[in-house]
Design an enzyme around this catalytic site. Sequence first.
Site, PDB file in Angstrom:
ATOM      1  N   ASN A  38      33.765  44.891  28.881  1.00 53.40           N
ATOM      2  CA  ASN A  38      32.786  43.796  28.882  1.00 53.40           C
ATOM      3  C   ASN A  38      31.505  44.134  29.647  1.00 53.40           C
ATOM      4  O   ASN A  38      31.546  44.493  30.817  1.00 53.40           O
ATOM      5  CB  ASN A  38      33.446  42.563  29.534  1.00 53.40           C
ATOM      6  N   HIS A 123      44.526  29.577  29.982  1.00 50.04           N
ATOM      7  CA  HIS A 123      43.579  29.042  30.963  1.00 50.04           C
ATOM      8  C   HIS A 123      43.347  27.551  30.723  1.00 50.04           C
ATOM      9  O   HIS A 123      43.198  27.120  29.585  1.00 50.04           O
ATOM     10  CB  HIS A 123      42.211  29.708  30.814  1.00 50.04           C
ATOM     11  N   ARG A 148      46.931  28.653  33.963  1.00 48.36           N
ATOM     12  CA  ARG A 148      46.007  29.005  35.051  1.00 48.36           C
ATOM     13  C   ARG A 148      44.987  27.889  35.195  1.00 48.36           C
ATOM     14  O   ARG A 148      44.353  27.514  34.208  1.00 48.36           O
ATOM     15  CB  ARG A 148      45.306  30.320  34.711  1.00 48.36           C
ATOM     16  N   TYR A 160      33.280  30.332  39.123  1.00 50.49           N
ATOM     17  CA  TYR A 160      34.015  31.197  38.201  1.00 50.49           C
ATOM     18  C   TYR A 160      35.124  30.413  37.469  1.00 50.49           C
ATOM     19  O   TYR A 160      35.833  29.612  38.084  1.00 50.49           O
ATOM     20  CB  TYR A 160      34.662  32.380  38.954  1.00 50.49           C
ATOM     21  N   ASP A 210      43.223  31.920  39.832  1.00 51.04           N
ATOM     22  CA  ASP A 210      42.477  33.181  39.966  1.00 51.04           C
ATOM     23  C   ASP A 210      41.373  33.021  41.012  1.00 51.04           C
ATOM     24  O   ASP A 210      40.462  32.209  40.838  1.00 51.04           O
ATOM     25  CB  ASP A 210      41.863  33.538  38.602  1.00 51.04           C
ATOM     26  N   HIS A 212      39.483  35.585  41.904  1.00 47.24           N
ATOM     27  CA  HIS A 212      38.430  36.463  41.383  1.00 47.24           C
ATOM     28  C   HIS A 212      37.704  37.241  42.489  1.00 47.24           C
ATOM     29  O   HIS A 212      36.466  37.280  42.528  1.00 47.24           O
ATOM     30  CB  HIS A 212      37.443  35.657  40.521  1.00 47.24           C
ATOM     31  N   GLU A 236      45.709  35.134  42.115  1.00 48.39           N
ATOM     32  CA  GLU A 236      45.220  36.372  41.514  1.00 48.39           C
ATOM     33  C   GLU A 236      43.980  36.890  42.238  1.00 48.39           C
ATOM     34  O   GLU A 236      43.103  36.106  42.600  1.00 48.39           O
ATOM     35  CB  GLU A 236      44.894  36.058  40.047  1.00 48.39           C
ATOM     36  N   GLU A 262      43.138  43.766  37.537  1.00 50.84           N
ATOM     37  CA  GLU A 262      42.446  43.741  36.246  1.00 50.84           C
ATOM     38  C   GLU A 262      41.204  44.625  36.202  1.00 50.84           C
ATOM     39  O   GLU A 262      40.773  45.008  35.127  1.00 50.84           O
ATOM     40  CB  GLU A 262      42.087  42.302  35.835  1.00 50.84           C
ATOM     41  N   ARG A 283      48.250  43.935  37.261  1.00 47.85           N
ATOM     42  CA  ARG A 283      47.512  43.354  36.129  1.00 47.85           C
ATOM     43  C   ARG A 283      46.678  44.341  35.324  1.00 47.85           C
ATOM     44  O   ARG A 283      45.734  43.960  34.640  1.00 47.85           O
ATOM     45  CB  ARG A 283      46.621  42.217  36.653  1.00 47.85           C
ATOM     46  N   HIS A 312      46.351  41.837  32.187  1.00 42.22           N
ATOM     47  CA  HIS A 312      45.076  41.184  31.901  1.00 42.22           C
ATOM     48  C   HIS A 312      44.958  41.012  30.380  1.00 42.22           C
ATOM     49  O   HIS A 312      45.138  41.984  29.645  1.00 42.22           O
ATOM     50  CB  HIS A 312      43.968  42.116  32.404  1.00 42.22           C
ATOM     51  N   ASP A 316      37.883  39.215  26.257  1.00 41.38           N
ATOM     52  CA  ASP A 316      37.040  40.407  26.173  1.00 41.38           C
ATOM     53  C   ASP A 316      37.862  41.687  25.999  1.00 41.38           C
ATOM     54  O   ASP A 316      37.322  42.790  26.071  1.00 41.38           O
ATOM     55  CB  ASP A 316      36.062  40.506  27.356  1.00 41.38           C
ATOM     56  N   GLU A 339      48.777  37.512  30.080  1.00 43.78           N
ATOM     57  CA  GLU A 339      47.654  36.574  29.928  1.00 43.78           C
ATOM     58  C   GLU A 339      47.269  36.481  28.445  1.00 43.78           C
ATOM     59  O   GLU A 339      47.199  37.490  27.748  1.00 43.78           O
ATOM     60  CB  GLU A 339      46.454  37.056  30.745  1.00 43.78           C
ATOM     61  N   TRP A 402      31.665  39.126  42.389  1.00 41.26           N
ATOM     62  CA  TRP A 402      31.736  38.098  41.351  1.00 41.26           C
ATOM     63  C   TRP A 402      33.134  37.962  40.848  1.00 41.26           C
ATOM     64  O   TRP A 402      34.038  38.041  40.732  1.00 41.26           O
ATOM     65  CB  TRP A 402      30.829  38.417  40.146  1.00 41.26           C
TER      66      TRP A 402
HETATM   67  C1  GCO Z   1      41.004  36.977  33.913  1.00 36.75           C
HETATM   68  C2  GCO Z   1      39.711  37.564  34.286  1.00 36.75           C
HETATM   69  C3  GCO Z   1      38.617  37.469  33.297  1.00 36.75           C
HETATM   70  C4  GCO Z   1      37.453  38.351  33.724  1.00 36.75           C
HETATM   71  C5  GCO Z   1      36.812  38.969  32.536  1.00 36.75           C
HETATM   72  C6  GCO Z   1      35.642  39.850  32.879  1.00 36.75           C
HETATM   73  O1  GCO Z   1      41.795  36.777  34.795  1.00 36.75           O
HETATM   74  O2  GCO Z   1      41.213  36.781  32.730  1.00 36.75           O
HETATM   75  O3  GCO Z   1      39.396  37.346  35.618  1.00 36.75           O
HETATM   76  O4  GCO Z   1      38.241  36.161  33.007  1.00 36.75           O
HETATM   77  O5  GCO Z   1      36.520  37.639  34.467  1.00 36.75           O
HETATM   78  O6  GCO Z   1      37.782  39.694  31.862  1.00 36.75           O
HETATM   79  O7  GCO Z   1      35.213  40.537  31.744  1.00 36.75           O
HETATM   80 MG    MG Z   2      41.298  37.464  36.676  1.00 33.64          MG
END
Ligand code: GCO
Ligand code: MG
Length: 402
Positions: A38, A123, A148, A160, A210, A212, A236, A262, A283, A312, A316, A339, A402
């Site tokens: 991505n 999600h 999630r 996020y 998550d 993140h 996560e 991930e 992951r 993961h 994407d 996921e 991020w």
């Molecule tokens: C998840 C991830 C994604 C990422 C994304 C970035 O747990 O699925 O955190 O949402 O942010 O794959 O490209």
């Molecule tokens: Mg994630």
Amino acid sequence: MDTIVAADVLITCPSRNFVTLKITTADGVVGWGDATLNGRELAVASYLRDHVCPLLIGRDPARIEDIWNYLFKGVYWRRGPMTMTAVAAVDLALWDIKGKVAQMPVYQLLGGAARQAVLVYTHASGADVPELLEDVAAARGRGFRAIRAQAGVPGVAGTYGVKHGQYYEPANAALPEEQHWDTEAYLRFAPDYLGQVRDFLDSEVALLHDIHHRLTPLEAARFGRSVEDLHLFWMEDPTPADNQESFRLIRSHTITPIATGEVLSSIWDVKQLIAEQLIDYVRLSVTHSGGITHLRKVFNFAELYQVRSGSHGPSDISPIGQAGAVHLDMTIANFGIQEFMGYPQIVSEVFHGGPTYADGYLTPSEAPGLGIEYDETAAARFEYSPKYLPVARRADGTVHDW
Ligand code: GCO
Ligand code: MG
């Protein structure tokens, strides 16, 4: 012996960018591999086109392990997401070819089913708690047994994980959007709203969250401890895992289960996390970690330490990568959860077939190979469109993870 006669990189954008590797053999067998990273799609496409595809011509497609090592060790510059995504695309395409030649689905070649189906989580999100609970109810309505949950933090614009419309797509702008982050606001709010989700859900439904990569190890320890009574399935990415030993601090303060990996791409990136039992779920994905061949080694290694898989599987990663993940998930002893975000309908115009979803589980296709076909004519209708993931900044302008 059959040989590889062509290796082509195809890029399409049915609502989002996907990079696909097509390997063709002299016998006319075609294998498909996912090479989507991505926001850096063209870098991997060039890596493949300019540096990998020419090396594949004339090789025996049956020699998956040998080709994997040739591309990993032979490049000298090893590891990293670009390299491992490119190697993954080749690996997935070769497993697809092996399955088509053997007339068997890939999970059979990997040792056969170790379970009936693959448990998935989806999600749910909302700009505020009522909207989140509505989305949680919708996910339950679609039969998901693991969810999630992410809510917008008051005063933190662009938190996020909060979707706009039906699908969450963070790579949303032709140049990176700048989002705001406030750790204290998050720590004040998140345990409370997760508690509301837990009360709202039947006790047998698993709840995931998550973070993140947004917290320091000590903040993550504080968060994990504050939600212990909610019995999360996992928290996560509590902190970036670049420094694997930093998870020791989190671990020593909380029994909330931890998932990470991930953004990581090789067994070396998770070796200490696994061997010291600092995490509960690993992951890595087939698409970003060298394909089925490498990820199977990671999961087999994790099995020794009672660490489970939790691959993961965002939108994407293309449906080809998702299909590969489900084949592998079916066969390993230490499967945890997969996921599954799903895809907008338009994606199925390009990618046909793949695993079937029912009642909270995915079942792999019984078709030979990965069981997914790429429609080149349909794909050509959707032109590549540059899209970036956002960047986060704190109130004083400092760039944050991020
Ligand atoms: C998840 C991830 C994604 C990422 C994304 C970035 O747990 O699925 O955190 O949402 O942010 O794959 O490209
Ligand atoms: Mg994630």
